[in-house]
Design an enzyme around this catalytic site. Sequence first.
Site, short mmCIF file in Angstrom:
data_model
loop_
_atom_site.label_atom_id
_atom_site.label_comp_id
_atom_site.label_asym_id
_atom_site.label_seq_id
_atom_site.Cartn_x
_atom_site.Cartn_y
_atom_site.Cartn_z
N CYS A 218 38.46 40.17 43.77
CA CYS A 218 39.46 40.68 42.82
C CYS A 218 40.82 40.89 43.47
O CYS A 218 40.93 41.51 44.53
CB CYS A 218 38.96 41.98 42.22
N CYS B 34 44.11 44.41 27.18
CA CYS B 34 43.46 44.82 28.41
C CYS B 34 44.45 45.70 29.17
O CYS B 34 45.53 45.23 29.56
CB CYS B 34 43.11 43.57 29.22
N CYS C 84 36.71 45.15 45.95
CA CYS C 84 35.83 44.01 45.60
C CYS C 84 36.45 42.72 46.16
O CYS C 84 37.64 42.47 45.98
CB CYS C 84 35.65 43.90 44.10
N CYS D 133 44.26 49.29 43.09
CA CYS D 133 42.85 49.69 43.08
C CYS D 133 42.35 49.86 44.51
O CYS D 133 42.80 49.15 45.41
CB CYS D 133 42.01 48.64 42.36
N GLU E 33 50.34 45.62 35.35
CA GLU E 33 50.22 44.51 34.40
C GLU E 33 49.22 44.84 33.29
O GLU E 33 48.27 45.59 33.51
CB GLU E 33 49.73 43.25 35.14
N CYS F 74 40.57 37.72 34.31
CA CYS F 74 39.89 38.78 35.06
C CYS F 74 40.12 38.63 36.55
O CYS F 74 39.97 37.55 37.11
CB CYS F 74 38.39 38.72 34.82
N1 SAH Z 1 37.38 48.40 38.08
C1 SAH Z 1 36.76 48.04 36.86
C2 SAH Z 1 37.67 47.33 35.87
C3 SAH Z 1 38.54 46.19 36.38
S1 SAH Z 1 37.85 44.62 36.62
C4 SAH Z 1 35.50 47.25 37.12
O1 SAH Z 1 35.19 47.00 38.28
O2 SAH Z 1 34.78 46.93 36.21
C5 SAH Z 1 37.40 43.93 35.10
C6 SAH Z 1 36.32 42.87 35.24
O3 SAH Z 1 36.82 41.67 35.86
C7 SAH Z 1 35.20 43.36 36.13
O4 SAH Z 1 33.96 43.01 35.65
C8 SAH Z 1 35.52 42.64 37.42
O5 SAH Z 1 34.45 42.63 38.25
C9 SAH Z 1 35.94 41.29 36.91
N2 SAH Z 1 36.63 40.47 37.92
C10 SAH Z 1 37.34 40.89 38.98
N3 SAH Z 1 37.81 39.86 39.70
C11 SAH Z 1 37.40 38.74 39.08
C12 SAH Z 1 37.59 37.34 39.33
N4 SAH Z 1 38.29 36.91 40.38
N5 SAH Z 1 37.03 36.48 38.47
C13 SAH Z 1 36.34 36.90 37.40
N6 SAH Z 1 36.13 38.19 37.10
C14 SAH Z 1 36.65 39.12 37.94
#
Ligand code: SAH
Length: 344
Positions: free
Chosen positions: A122, A108, A119, A115, A95, A336
């Site tokens: 996410c 984006c 986390c 991944c 996506e 995000c």
């Molecule tokens: N792997 C990379 C890029 C992808 S995430 C990273 O970790 O930075 C892009 C951003 O969205 C990151 O800051 C991530 O932590 C944030 N993010 C992930 N899940 C989220 C959520 N459920 N709500 C808000 N931000 C989120």
Amino acid sequence: MSSQKIDIKSLEYEALEALLKDLGQPAFRCKQVFSWLHEKCVDSFEEMTNLSKDFRNELDEKCEIRGLTKRKVLTSEIDGTKKYLFELFDGNVIESVMMPYKHGNSVCVSSQVGCNMGCSFCASTIDGCVRDLTASEILSQVYEIQKDIGERVSNIVIMGMGEPLINYDNVVRFVRIISHENALHISQRNITISTCGIIPAIIKLSGERLKVTLALSLHAPNDRIRRKIMPVAKKYAIEDVLSACDTYFEETGRRVTFEYCLIDQVNDREEHAKELAGLLKGRNAHVNLIPVNPTPENNYGAAKEKDIMAFQKILEKEGITATRRREMGRDISGACGQLVRRKF
Ligand code: SAH
């Protein structure tokens, strides 16, 4: 498409020059071919009409122009954000998101199919990581979106699915190609690489002579909380990650952005804001606050409005610039942490 063929769209200018030289072509040919691929963004050699028919056939035999197939587009009724589902040549799907801002269109892009970072907040990590994307597949996300909207893309955030610094070589290649003067020529200053904090890769990136913005997904003011929500924190301590960010700033002159996703009760208390301020004090830092977005598999609550404001105030009082990320595309699960590799 045969994978035996050269993935010509992933070649940086100098590599393309070397390939064309091997094929017996004069030096000026590189600019022509590179511009067809990356400025006009064509999908076939057939369209490269200033090259001889024989040469186009030869390229077609030896090389492939790797693209993506647009499978679905959702448009947010709130803010015009568009979410794209693309299918790759091997049937995997990814996506990407396009956000129309006043200052220009921002895309984006995803850097991996899924991944592996795990986390807890996410959605991209739910089914793990299938593979890295090639530079051509990252580029094609931007090219396809630009064609779809019929407007120029001026900003790129590598914040889609995947951890870009795990797919280091392809991501750096992507940045070099898309910012090239004979390509879309997107300023490196308008490109952000977001990472969960892979220290050796941050140090390496500091030496690449790129002008891109580094965004660090911090999300916690101490190792204890960070380890609970981000498995990568078990490998790298916050102090060491921050010192790698200092190196990035010293080497590139680019201010690092710290992303902080606010989760109700978990990391959004006043004491967390104070601890974060202490951590970042004296650093040329910019904090980007993001109220956590819901995903199918976490039951985190977004921080409450009054808590977000209090958090931001504490940071600012301590002299730390803090902005709130504008939430885009929530109604289409394009915000995000909401990108997945399933068909929607
Ligand atoms: N792997 C990379 C890029 C992808 S995430 C990273 O970790 O930075 C892009 C951003 O969205 C990151 O800051 C991530 O932590 C944030 N993010 C992930 N899940 C989220 C959520 N459920 N709500 C808000 N931000 C989120």
